[in-house]
Design an enzyme around this catalytic site. Structure first.
Site, short mmCIF file in Angstrom:
data_model
loop_
_atom_site.label_atom_id
_atom_site.label_comp_id
_atom_site.label_asym_id
_atom_site.label_seq_id
_atom_site.Cartn_x
_atom_site.Cartn_y
_atom_site.Cartn_z
N GLU A 114 0.86 -1.19 0.00
CA GLU A 114 0.00 0.00 0.00
C GLU A 114 0.89 1.23 0.00
O GLU A 114 2.09 1.12 0.19
CB GLU A 114 -0.84 0.03 1.29
N LYS A 116 2.14 4.64 1.91
CA LYS A 116 2.18 5.12 3.29
C LYS A 116 1.78 6.59 3.27
O LYS A 116 2.53 7.44 2.80
CB LYS A 116 3.58 4.93 3.88
N ASP A 118 1.00 10.24 4.52
CA ASP A 118 1.63 11.06 5.54
C ASP A 118 0.59 11.94 6.23
O ASP A 118 0.37 13.08 5.87
CB ASP A 118 2.71 11.93 4.86
N TYR A 228 -7.33 1.64 6.58
CA TYR A 228 -6.40 0.57 6.18
C TYR A 228 -6.16 -0.53 7.21
O TYR A 228 -5.38 -1.44 6.95
CB TYR A 228 -5.04 1.16 5.78
N LYS A 316 10.26 2.97 3.14
CA LYS A 316 10.12 4.42 3.00
C LYS A 316 10.90 4.98 1.81
O LYS A 316 11.86 4.39 1.34
CB LYS A 316 10.64 5.10 4.29
N CYS A 410 8.71 50.21 -0.74
CA CYS A 410 8.51 49.17 -1.74
C CYS A 410 9.76 49.08 -2.61
O CYS A 410 10.21 50.08 -3.16
CB CYS A 410 7.30 49.52 -2.60
N CYS A 413 8.62 50.37 -6.41
CA CYS A 413 8.23 51.75 -6.75
C CYS A 413 8.69 52.78 -5.72
O CYS A 413 8.56 53.98 -5.94
CB CYS A 413 6.72 51.84 -6.96
N CYS A 428 2.71 47.23 -0.27
CA CYS A 428 2.96 48.49 -0.94
C CYS A 428 1.59 49.12 -1.19
O CYS A 428 0.69 48.47 -1.69
CB CYS A 428 3.67 48.20 -2.27
N CYS A 433 1.76 50.74 -8.61
CA CYS A 433 3.12 50.19 -8.55
C CYS A 433 3.28 49.20 -9.70
O CYS A 433 2.43 48.31 -9.89
CB CYS A 433 3.30 49.49 -7.21
S1 IVH Z 1 -0.84 0.04 8.88
C1 IVH Z 1 0.15 -2.17 12.62
N1 IVH Z 1 -1.01 1.24 6.57
O1 IVH Z 1 2.12 4.79 9.48
C2 IVH Z 1 0.15 -1.39 11.40
N2 IVH Z 1 -0.20 2.49 8.42
O2 IVH Z 1 4.45 3.97 11.33
C3 IVH Z 1 -0.78 -0.28 11.48
N3 IVH Z 1 0.34 4.82 7.92
O3 IVH Z 1 0.68 4.80 12.68
C4 IVH Z 1 -0.58 0.70 10.45
N4 IVH Z 1 -0.23 4.75 5.79
O4 IVH Z 1 -0.26 6.38 10.92
C5 IVH Z 1 -0.67 1.37 7.86
N5 IVH Z 1 -1.24 2.19 4.48
C6 IVH Z 1 -0.91 2.30 5.75
C7 IVH Z 1 -0.44 3.51 6.30
C8 IVH Z 1 -0.08 3.56 7.65
C9 IVH Z 1 0.23 5.51 6.78
C10 IVH Z 1 0.87 5.36 9.18
C11 IVH Z 1 0.01 5.11 10.40
C12 IVH Z 1 0.87 4.38 11.35
C13 IVH Z 1 2.24 4.69 10.89
C14 IVH Z 1 3.16 3.56 11.25
#
Ligand code: IVH
Length: 667
Positions: A114, A116, A118, A228, A316, A410, A413, A428, A433
């Protein structure tokens, strides 16, 4: 209406509105117009006002935010919310896989990859299908009760639909609340204008918005969610993670489209590189991928170790942060007169893109980070897009350096600069200007406004500096020979620009309004104004009360619109523009290129949301549909195309890629 009838209707409206919420916010596939949705909402609001005894905190009317809290309550998680171990290299992923296979005593294990996301992790609790509690991750064992704030996220279902699969008695679902890149940039842009401190990145913005005691503020923040993982679930079992995700989808949760089963390490690595390649096109920030063992019995066998599951790992991306040096600080002046300090950086590649300038936003930001010329700094690309100075590396500072001061005049001008009380921005005050004039013309000509091809920064600069144009109306009286006199401008290109200016005489009314650059009037408000007022005369005559009667237009925008149209200078400019034959067309665009064509979208588009794509098609006279039928002309296939593709194949409907679709739009 008798009371029982009213109660029945209330219930019916609630489930209808929730259904349409789901179509709009989760499936990105609405089946009614905004107007029809608003009418249902108004009817429900009326009934709830008349019958307060039917109150329900999960009613769709409550999504705008409840009363503020004094503090958040603590919520223990029944199943701890674990974190993930990180892998930075393929080697580390190989080790993970080896460990997994060894512990399970098997040669082959299926994984799911999947993205990740942010953002910040939250837990949603449903009892008999009703949303009852939502909390933050906290320290993994105890979080904060942010139920009221989570209700404002429209993609979170308040009631689960069966969808062919019985809803468990108790269901704890985990997911990531996030803010999209565009929403983040818009929010910071707005905060910059109002002098509020900026968020460093979308994650901080999302987390700051969820941890707000006043849910109305959260409601205004355009947050979203992907689900997720599971917490405690009673009354349902899943053999695989994939099956669980599919159940989530059926129950009405928003599940990320970038999910893929992989049987070998090579498949995992290929997928990782693919996601890395398309990272920029994804409309929210991701900082890597997550690899999970698919079979749930295997997950249970593997268990956890030191607060992380042994069945999952985060693979990552390398951080998009680099070190460089501030070589200077320039101050630029925008179309509203705002002075923006810009750091001139020793060029450095950040995530594969060379960065040599970074906005410093305003003097308060510079002061807070104590940024000085000569400093060694860490730069990043916030929202993957805009370069930003994260922090100064103190140790690198040369002996003699001085705090930066904004100029009192400014820089363009020479007029005085003012900083209104409570604002972080100096402006300004001279509306003549040259920097403001140039900014206004550039904005007017920009793609999303009048779309005058070829009229870019350099040309506008020359035209204004040489006194050929003084405001946007002059564009429509421009002489080809005066244009051909500009540097690097041949006869032919001068003609092209004249043609482009001519073509801009017929743009949708909303784009014209947006192009005027009225403060607090962005694209969305421009759409609303065009729809409500229809033509220029009616809009110009609109008084504050009429503007305020348009939902979503507040006092700030209304005041700014009326004062813009009352200003004699602006009226004169508009008179000249319209006098030159500019006829903004309501909801139409040059040529109606897509007239008679019907489009269906499948899979996530990289360059725009599906909603935006739909809007673009309609602007160009085309139609969109949600399912494939014989009437459909094209099926546009996004990143993870779904079952609509098979249907298109069966019916022999032409499928096109996103790139081809963009070409069609550009014509
Ligand atoms: S699974 C036990 N899936 O990453 C696993 N986490 O460092 C539970 N996160 O606290 C998390 N995308 O905030 C999972 N596709 C994804 C995710 C994800 C972002 C974050 C989540 C978690 C942190 C883990």
């Amino acid at each position: 209406m008798v009371k029982e009838e009213a109660q029945k209707r209330t219930e019916q409206l609630r489930s209808e509105l929730e259904y349409h919420n789901h179509r709009y916010y989760v499936l990105d596939d609405p089946s009614i117009t905004d107007g029809e949705y608003d009418a249902l909402m108004r009817e429900l609001t009326g009934l709830e006002a008349e019958y307060p005894e039917f109150a329900d905190p999960n009613s769709p009317t409550r999504r705008v935010g409840a009363a503020p809290l004094d503090e958040f309550q603590s919520v223990p998680h029944k199943v701890p919310m674990l974190s993930l171990q990180n892998a930075m290299t393929e080697e580390e992923v190989r080790d993970f896989d080896k460990r997994v296979r060894k512990l399970l005593g098997t040669d082959s294990v299926e994984y799911v990859m999947e993205v990740k996301i942010d953002g910040l992790a939250v837990e949603l609790v449903y009892v008999n299908g009703v949303f009852t509690l939502g909390s933050t991750r906290g320290d993994g064992y105890v979080g904060e009760d942010v139920t009221q704030n989570l209700r404002t996220i429209r993609a979170i279902p308040m009631r689960l639909t069966g969808g062919g699969r019985p809803v468990p008695e108790r269901l704890e679902v985990r997911g990531e609340v996030y803010m999209g890149k565009k929403e983040f940039l818009d929010l910071n842009g707005h905060r910059e204008l109002t002098g509020e401190p900026l968020f460093a990145n979308p994650r901080n913005a999302a987390s700051g918005s969820i941890r707000q005691l006043d849910p109305k503020i959260t409601a205004g923040r355009k947050l979203n969610i992907f689900c997720y993982a599971a917490g405690q679930v009673s009354g349902a079992a899943f053999q695989t993670h994939m099956e669980f995700l599919e159940a989530l989808r059926k129950w009405g949760f928003r599940v990320n489209p970038y999910i893929k089963a992989c049987n070998t390490l090579d498949e995992l690595f290929d997928r990782y590189h693919y996601i890395h390649r398309i990272r920029e096109e994804i409309p929210y920030e991701i900082d890597g991928t997550v690899i999970k063992v698919n079979r749930t019995d295997y997950q249970a066998d593997l268990g956890t170790v030191s607060r992380s599951p042994r069945w999952a790992i985060a693979f990552k991306f390398e951080a998009q942060e680099e070190q460089t040096v501030i070589e200077g600080i320039e101050v630029s002046v925008g179309r509203t007169g705002a002075l923006t300090p810009v750091a001139i950086l020793r060029p450095v590649a950040v995530g594969g893109v060379e960065v040599s300038r970074a906005t410093l936003h305003n003097e308060d930001e510079i002061g807070r980070k104590d940024i000085r010329v000569g400093d060694a700094v860490i730069v990043t690309r916030a929202g993957d897009v805009i370069p930003e100075v994260v922090r100064v590396i103190d140790a690198g500072r040369p002996g003699r350096s001085f705090p930066f001061r904004m100029p009192p005049q400014c820089p363009v001008c020479g007029e005085d600069v003012v900083r209104p009380p409570g604002e972080a921005i100096r402006r300004c005050v001279n509306i003549s200007c040259p920097a403001q004039i140039k900014g206004r013309i550039e904005h007017f000509a920009s793609k999303r406004a009048m779309d005058i091809d070829g009229l870019g920064t350099k040309l506008v600069e020359q035209l204004v500096d040489k006194g050929v144009i003084r405001d946007v109306s002059d564009l429509y009286y421009l002489d080809k020979h005066a244009l051909a006199d500009m540097e690097r401008m041949a006869e032919r290109s001068a003609q092209n620009i004249i043609d482009a200016i001519d073509a801009s005489k017929r743009r949708p009314f909303a784009r014209f309004i947006y192009g005027l650059g009225i403060r607090h009037v962005g694209e969305h408000i421009s759409d609303l104004l065009a729809e409500r007022f229809g033509d220029m005369d009616t809009l110009m005559a609109a008084e504050t009360e009429m503007l305020l009667a348009v939902p979503e237009i507040g006092p700030e925008a209304a005041g700014s619109i009326t004062s813009f149209f009352h200003d004699p200078k602006n009226r004169e400019t508009l008179r000249r523009i319209l006098g030159a034959g500019v006829e903004p067309e309501f909801r139409e665009s040059g040529g109606k290129k897509l007239e008679g064509l019907t489009f269906v979208f499948t899979g996530a588009l990289g360059s725009m949301s599906r909603d935006e794509a739909r809007k673009r098609v309609e602007e160009l006279g085309g139609k969109t549909a949600s399912s494939v039928s014989k009437k459909v002309s094209y099926v546009v296939t996004g990143g993870e195309a779904g079952s609509k593709l098979d249907k298109a194949g069966q019916l022999g409907i032409k499928t096109i890629t996103e790139q081809e679709f963009l070409k069609l739009l550009a014509g």
